[in-house]
Design a protein around this motif. Structure first.
Motif, PDB file in Angstrom:
ATOM      1  N   GLU A  63       0.817  -1.218   0.000  1.00  0.00           N
ATOM      2  CA  GLU A  63       0.000   0.000   0.000  1.00  0.00           C
ATOM      3  C   GLU A  63       0.843   1.257   0.000  1.00  0.00           C
ATOM      4  O   GLU A  63       0.492   2.249  -0.613  1.00  0.00           O
ATOM      5  CB  GLU A  63      -0.930   0.006   1.215  1.00  0.00           C
ATOM      6  N   LYS A  64       1.987   1.221   0.666  1.00  0.00           N
ATOM      7  CA  LYS A  64       2.802   2.419   0.741  1.00  0.00           C
ATOM      8  C   LYS A  64       3.419   2.779  -0.612  1.00  0.00           C
ATOM      9  O   LYS A  64       3.983   3.846  -0.765  1.00  0.00           O
ATOM     10  CB  LYS A  64       3.880   2.278   1.812  1.00  0.00           C
ATOM     11  N   ALA A  65       3.271   1.893  -1.604  1.00  0.00           N
ATOM     12  CA  ALA A  65       3.796   2.181  -2.939  1.00  0.00           C
ATOM     13  C   ALA A  65       2.941   3.222  -3.658  1.00  0.00           C
ATOM     14  O   ALA A  65       3.370   3.831  -4.617  1.00  0.00           O
ATOM     15  CB  ALA A  65       3.856   0.905  -3.779  1.00  0.00           C
ATOM     16  N   PHE A  66       1.721   3.420  -3.180  1.00  0.00           N
ATOM     17  CA  PHE A  66       0.834   4.393  -3.822  1.00  0.00           C
ATOM     18  C   PHE A  66       1.230   5.806  -3.425  1.00  0.00           C
ATOM     19  O   PHE A  66       1.329   6.134  -2.256  1.00  0.00           O
ATOM     20  CB  PHE A  66      -0.627   4.169  -3.399  1.00  0.00           C
ATOM     21  N   ALA A  67       1.409   6.654  -4.405  1.00  0.00           N
ATOM     22  CA  ALA A  67       1.775   8.044  -4.134  1.00  0.00           C
ATOM     23  C   ALA A  67       0.614   8.798  -3.484  1.00  0.00           C
ATOM     24  O   ALA A  67       0.820   9.713  -2.703  1.00  0.00           O
ATOM     25  CB  ALA A  67       2.186   8.737  -5.421  1.00  0.00           C
ATOM     26  N   HIS A  68      -0.610   8.377  -3.803  1.00  0.00           N
ATOM     27  CA  HIS A  68      -1.779   9.082  -3.285  1.00  0.00           C
ATOM     28  C   HIS A  68      -2.232   8.552  -1.924  1.00  0.00           C
ATOM     29  O   HIS A  68      -3.192   9.049  -1.370  1.00  0.00           O
ATOM     30  CB  HIS A  68      -2.912   9.025  -4.307  1.00  0.00           C
ATOM     31  N   GLY A  69      -1.570   7.561  -1.406  1.00  0.00           N
ATOM     32  CA  GLY A  69      -1.907   7.036  -0.080  1.00  0.00           C
ATOM     33  C   GLY A  69      -2.933   5.931  -0.141  1.00  0.00           C
ATOM     34  O   GLY A  69      -3.747   5.853  -1.043  1.00  0.00           O
ATOM     35  N   SER A  70      -2.927   5.046   0.819  1.00  0.00           N
ATOM     36  CA  SER A  70      -3.800   3.885   0.808  1.00  0.00           C
ATOM     37  C   SER A  70      -5.261   4.246   1.082  1.00  0.00           C
ATOM     38  O   SER A  70      -6.146   3.457   0.797  1.00  0.00           O
ATOM     39  CB  SER A  70      -3.318   2.856   1.821  1.00  0.00           C
ATOM     40  N   ALA A  71      -5.544   5.414   1.633  1.00  0.00           N
ATOM     41  CA  ALA A  71      -6.928   5.796   1.919  1.00  0.00           C
ATOM     42  C   ALA A  71      -7.746   5.906   0.633  1.00  0.00           C
ATOM     43  O   ALA A  71      -8.951   5.662   0.623  1.00  0.00           O
ATOM     44  CB  ALA A  71      -6.968   7.119   2.664  1.00  0.00           C
ATOM     45  N   ASN A  72      -7.104   6.234  -0.483  1.00  0.00           N
ATOM     46  CA  ASN A  72      -7.800   6.366  -1.762  1.00  0.00           C
ATOM     47  C   ASN A  72      -7.756   5.095  -2.598  1.00  0.00           C
ATOM     48  O   ASN A  72      -8.363   5.036  -3.659  1.00  0.00           O
ATOM     49  CB  ASN A  72      -7.185   7.509  -2.578  1.00  0.00           C
ATOM     50  N   ALA A  73      -7.023   4.096  -2.154  1.00  0.00           N
ATOM     51  CA  ALA A  73      -6.873   2.865  -2.927  1.00  0.00           C
ATOM     52  C   ALA A  73      -8.167   2.054  -2.864  1.00  0.00           C
ATOM     53  O   ALA A  73      -8.824   1.969  -1.834  1.00  0.00           O
ATOM     54  CB  ALA A  73      -5.716   2.047  -2.386  1.00  0.00           C
ATOM     55  N   ALA A  74      -8.520   1.457  -3.995  1.00  0.00           N
ATOM     56  CA  ALA A  74      -9.701   0.601  -4.045  1.00  0.00           C
ATOM     57  C   ALA A  74      -9.416  -0.696  -3.297  1.00  0.00           C
ATOM     58  O   ALA A  74      -8.291  -1.197  -3.305  1.00  0.00           O
ATOM     59  CB  ALA A  74     -10.065   0.302  -5.494  1.00  0.00           C
ATOM     60  N   VAL A  75     -10.434  -1.250  -2.672  1.00  0.00           N
ATOM     61  CA  VAL A  75     -10.294  -2.517  -1.967  1.00  0.00           C
ATOM     62  C   VAL A  75     -10.138  -3.617  -3.012  1.00  0.00           C
ATOM     63  O   VAL A  75     -10.877  -3.664  -3.993  1.00  0.00           O
ATOM     64  CB  VAL A  75     -11.521  -2.780  -1.070  1.00  0.00           C
ATOM     65  N   SER A  76      -9.183  -4.503  -2.794  1.00  0.00           N
ATOM     66  CA  SER A  76      -8.949  -5.589  -3.729  1.00  0.00           C
ATOM     67  C   SER A  76     -10.142  -6.529  -3.770  1.00  0.00           C
ATOM     68  O   SER A  76     -10.705  -6.893  -2.734  1.00  0.00           O
ATOM     69  CB  SER A  76      -7.698  -6.369  -3.322  1.00  0.00           C
ATOM     70  N   THR A  77     -10.521  -6.949  -4.981  1.00  0.00           N
ATOM     71  CA  THR A  77     -11.606  -7.919  -5.129  1.00  0.00           C
ATOM     72  C   THR A  77     -11.141  -9.326  -4.768  1.00  0.00           C
ATOM     73  O   THR A  77     -11.945 -10.238  -4.677  1.00  0.00           O
ATOM     74  CB  THR A  77     -12.135  -7.908  -6.573  1.00  0.00           C
ATOM     75  N   LEU A  78      -9.851  -9.490  -4.551  1.00  0.00           N
ATOM     76  CA  LEU A  78      -9.288 -10.801  -4.237  1.00  0.00           C
ATOM     77  C   LEU A  78      -8.990 -10.967  -2.753  1.00  0.00           C
ATOM     78  O   LEU A  78      -8.330 -11.914  -2.360  1.00  0.00           O
ATOM     79  CB  LEU A  78      -8.002 -11.004  -5.039  1.00  0.00           C
ATOM     80  N   ILE A  79      -9.496 -10.050  -1.938  1.00  0.00           N
ATOM     81  CA  ILE A  79      -9.161 -10.042  -0.520  1.00  0.00           C
ATOM     82  C   ILE A  79      -9.562 -11.334   0.200  1.00  0.00           C
ATOM     83  O   ILE A  79      -8.895 -11.769   1.120  1.00  0.00           O
ATOM     84  CB  ILE A  79      -9.756  -8.800   0.178  1.00  0.00           C
ATOM     85  N   ASN A  80     -10.629 -11.989  -0.249  1.00  0.00           N
ATOM     86  CA  ASN A  80     -11.083 -13.219   0.391  1.00  0.00           C
ATOM     87  C   ASN A  80     -10.714 -14.461  -0.405  1.00  0.00           C
ATOM     88  O   ASN A  80     -11.318 -15.513  -0.229  1.00  0.00           O
ATOM     89  CB  ASN A  80     -12.599 -13.176   0.613  1.00  0.00           C
ATOM     90  N   LYS A  81      -9.740 -14.339  -1.303  1.00  0.00           N
ATOM     91  CA  LYS A  81      -9.295 -15.470  -2.119  1.00  0.00           C
ATOM     92  C   LYS A  81      -7.817 -15.736  -1.814  1.00  0.00           C
ATOM     93  O   LYS A  81      -6.941 -15.147  -2.429  1.00  0.00           O
ATOM     94  CB  LYS A  81      -9.503 -15.174  -3.597  1.00  0.00           C
ATOM     95  N   PRO A  82      -7.550 -16.633  -0.861  1.00  0.00           N
ATOM     96  CA  PRO A  82      -6.169 -16.848  -0.413  1.00  0.00           C
ATOM     97  C   PRO A  82      -5.249 -17.454  -1.467  1.00  0.00           C
ATOM     98  O   PRO A  82      -4.037 -17.460  -1.290  1.00  0.00           O
ATOM     99  CB  PRO A  82      -6.321 -17.782   0.785  1.00  0.00           C
ATOM    100  N   GLU A  83      -5.799 -17.958  -2.565  1.00  0.00           N
ATOM    101  CA  GLU A  83      -4.947 -18.558  -3.593  1.00  0.00           C
ATOM    102  C   GLU A  83      -4.252 -17.518  -4.475  1.00  0.00           C
ATOM    103  O   GLU A  83      -3.393 -17.851  -5.283  1.00  0.00           O
ATOM    104  CB  GLU A  83      -5.736 -19.551  -4.463  1.00  0.00           C
ATOM    105  N   TYR A  84      -4.615 -16.245  -4.315  1.00  0.00           N
ATOM    106  CA  TYR A  84      -4.013 -15.186  -5.133  1.00  0.00           C
ATOM    107  C   TYR A  84      -2.989 -14.388  -4.336  1.00  0.00           C
ATOM    108  O   TYR A  84      -3.158 -14.141  -3.154  1.00  0.00           O
ATOM    109  CB  TYR A  84      -5.085 -14.245  -5.675  1.00  0.00           C
ATOM    110  N   TYR A  85      -1.941 -13.984  -5.034  1.00  0.00           N
ATOM    111  CA  TYR A  85      -0.865 -13.178  -4.454  1.00  0.00           C
ATOM    112  C   TYR A  85      -0.779 -11.891  -5.257  1.00  0.00           C
ATOM    113  O   TYR A  85      -0.591 -11.928  -6.480  1.00  0.00           O
ATOM    114  CB  TYR A  85       0.454 -13.951  -4.536  1.00  0.00           C
ATOM    115  N   ASN A  86      -0.932 -10.765  -4.615  1.00  0.00           N
ATOM    116  CA  ASN A  86      -0.865  -9.471  -5.301  1.00  0.00           C
ATOM    117  C   ASN A  86       0.579  -9.039  -5.454  1.00  0.00           C
ATOM    118  O   ASN A  86       1.339  -9.040  -4.480  1.00  0.00           O
ATOM    119  CB  ASN A  86      -1.648  -8.408  -4.529  1.00  0.00           C
ATOM    120  N   ALA A  87       0.945  -8.676  -6.685  1.00  0.00           N
ATOM    121  CA  ALA A  87       2.320  -8.261  -6.969  1.00  0.00           C
ATOM    122  C   ALA A  87       2.313  -7.190  -8.047  1.00  0.00           C
ATOM    123  O   ALA A  87       1.307  -6.972  -8.725  1.00  0.00           O
ATOM    124  CB  ALA A  87       3.147  -9.461  -7.425  1.00  0.00           C
ATOM    125  N   VAL A  88       3.449  -6.544  -8.206  1.00  0.00           N
ATOM    126  CA  VAL A  88       3.631  -5.525  -9.236  1.00  0.00           C
ATOM    127  C   VAL A  88       4.477  -6.136 -10.346  1.00  0.00           C
ATOM    128  O   VAL A  88       5.535  -6.710 -10.082  1.00  0.00           O
ATOM    129  CB  VAL A  88       4.337  -4.278  -8.659  1.00  0.00           C
TER     130      VAL A  88
END
Length: 122
Positions: A63-88
Protein backbone atom coordinates in the motif's frame (compact mmCIF):
# COMPACT_ATOMS: atom_id res chain seq x y z
CA UNK A 1 5.33 -29.22 -19.46
CA UNK A 2 7.87 -31.30 -17.50
CA UNK A 3 10.32 -30.93 -20.43
CA UNK A 4 10.04 -27.15 -20.17
CA UNK A 5 10.65 -27.21 -16.43
CA UNK A 6 13.56 -29.65 -16.85
CA UNK A 7 15.23 -27.46 -19.47
CA UNK A 8 14.63 -24.34 -17.37
CA UNK A 9 16.08 -26.03 -14.28
CA UNK A 10 19.20 -27.18 -16.18
CA UNK A 11 19.78 -23.68 -17.56
CA UNK A 12 19.40 -22.17 -14.11
CA UNK A 13 21.67 -24.77 -12.51
CA UNK A 14 24.34 -23.88 -15.06
CA UNK A 15 24.16 -20.27 -13.82
CA UNK A 16 24.77 -21.20 -10.17
CA UNK A 17 21.11 -21.16 -9.14
CA UNK A 18 20.06 -23.66 -6.47
CA UNK A 19 16.86 -25.62 -7.19
CA UNK A 20 14.35 -26.62 -4.51
CA UNK A 21 11.57 -29.17 -5.01
CA UNK A 22 8.53 -27.33 -3.65
CA UNK A 23 5.88 -29.53 -5.27
CA UNK A 24 4.25 -30.37 -1.94
CA UNK A 25 4.03 -26.78 -0.69
CA UNK A 26 0.66 -25.59 0.62
CA UNK A 27 -0.76 -22.18 -0.32
CA UNK A 28 0.58 -20.76 2.94
CA UNK A 29 4.06 -22.12 2.21
CA UNK A 30 3.93 -20.73 -1.33
CA UNK A 31 2.90 -17.31 0.01
CA UNK A 32 5.71 -17.45 2.58
CA UNK A 33 8.16 -18.34 -0.20
CA UNK A 34 7.14 -15.27 -2.24
CA UNK A 35 7.14 -13.12 0.92
CA UNK A 36 10.72 -14.24 1.60
CA UNK A 37 11.84 -11.88 -1.19
CA UNK A 38 11.29 -9.13 1.42
CA UNK A 39 10.58 -6.35 -1.05
CA UNK A 40 13.20 -7.47 -3.58
CA UNK A 41 12.42 -8.35 -7.18
CA UNK A 42 11.65 -12.02 -7.86
CA UNK A 43 10.74 -14.00 -10.96
CA UNK A 44 7.62 -16.13 -11.06
CA UNK A 45 6.27 -18.48 -13.74
CA UNK A 46 2.61 -19.45 -13.64
CA UNK A 47 -0.33 -20.52 -15.80
CA UNK A 48 -2.67 -17.64 -16.56
CA UNK A 49 -6.46 -17.87 -16.60
CA UNK A 50 -6.39 -18.30 -20.40
CA UNK A 51 -4.05 -21.33 -19.94
CA UNK A 52 -0.94 -19.57 -21.29
CA UNK A 53 2.33 -19.70 -19.35
CA UNK A 54 3.64 -16.36 -18.09
CA UNK A 55 7.03 -15.49 -16.62
CA UNK A 56 7.09 -12.20 -14.79
CA UNK A 57 9.64 -10.17 -12.88
CA UNK A 58 7.72 -8.79 -9.97
CA UNK A 59 7.77 -7.32 -6.51
CA UNK A 60 5.30 -7.71 -3.68
CA UNK A 61 2.45 -5.21 -3.81
CA UNK A 62 2.46 -2.74 -0.92
CA UNK A 63 0.00 0.00 0.00
CA UNK A 64 2.80 2.42 0.74
CA UNK A 65 3.80 2.18 -2.94
CA UNK A 66 0.83 4.39 -3.82
CA UNK A 67 1.78 8.04 -4.13
CA UNK A 68 -1.78 9.08 -3.29
CA UNK A 69 -1.91 7.04 -0.08
CA UNK A 70 -3.80 3.89 0.81
CA UNK A 71 -6.93 5.80 1.92
CA UNK A 72 -7.80 6.37 -1.76
CA UNK A 73 -6.87 2.87 -2.93
CA UNK A 74 -9.70 0.60 -4.04
CA UNK A 75 -10.29 -2.52 -1.97
CA UNK A 76 -8.95 -5.59 -3.73
CA UNK A 77 -11.61 -7.92 -5.13
CA UNK A 78 -9.29 -10.80 -4.24
CA UNK A 79 -9.16 -10.04 -0.52
CA UNK A 80 -11.08 -13.22 0.39
CA UNK A 81 -9.29 -15.47 -2.12
CA UNK A 82 -6.17 -16.85 -0.41
CA UNK A 83 -4.95 -18.56 -3.59
CA UNK A 84 -4.01 -15.19 -5.13
CA UNK A 85 -0.87 -13.18 -4.45
CA UNK A 86 -0.87 -9.47 -5.30
CA UNK A 87 2.32 -8.26 -6.97
CA UNK A 88 3.63 -5.53 -9.24
CA UNK A 89 4.76 -6.48 -12.76
CA UNK A 90 8.05 -4.58 -13.02
CA UNK A 91 8.06 -4.43 -16.82
CA UNK A 92 4.55 -2.93 -16.91
CA UNK A 93 5.38 -0.58 -14.03
CA UNK A 94 7.93 1.16 -16.25
CA UNK A 95 5.20 1.81 -18.86
CA UNK A 96 2.21 2.64 -16.66
CA UNK A 97 2.50 2.26 -12.86
CA UNK A 98 -1.28 2.42 -12.34
CA UNK A 99 -1.82 -0.63 -14.56
CA UNK A 100 1.05 -2.75 -13.29
CA UNK A 101 -0.66 -4.64 -10.47
CA UNK A 102 -1.18 -8.37 -11.00
CA UNK A 103 -2.80 -11.23 -9.12
CA UNK A 104 -0.74 -14.41 -9.27
CA UNK A 105 -2.72 -17.61 -8.83
CA UNK A 106 -0.49 -19.60 -6.49
CA UNK A 107 -2.33 -22.82 -7.33
CA UNK A 108 -1.01 -22.63 -10.91
CA UNK A 109 2.52 -21.45 -10.06
CA UNK A 110 5.18 -23.45 -11.86
CA UNK A 111 8.26 -21.86 -10.32
CA UNK A 112 9.62 -18.85 -8.49
CA UNK A 113 13.20 -17.59 -8.39
CA UNK A 114 14.17 -15.53 -5.38
CA UNK A 115 17.80 -14.52 -5.18
CA UNK A 116 19.71 -17.55 -6.40
CA UNK A 117 17.11 -20.12 -5.35
CA UNK A 118 14.49 -21.51 -7.74
CA UNK A 119 11.44 -23.21 -6.22
CA UNK A 120 9.70 -25.71 -8.54
CA UNK A 121 6.07 -26.13 -7.53
CA UNK A 122 5.04 -28.99 -9.84
Amino acid sequence: MKNIIGAMTKALRDNGVKTVDASGYTLEERRATLDSAKGQIFQVTFVKKDKTIRTMNSKKWAEKAFAHGSANAAVSTLINKPEYYNAVDNDEYKKDPKRSFRAINMETMISATIGKITYNFN
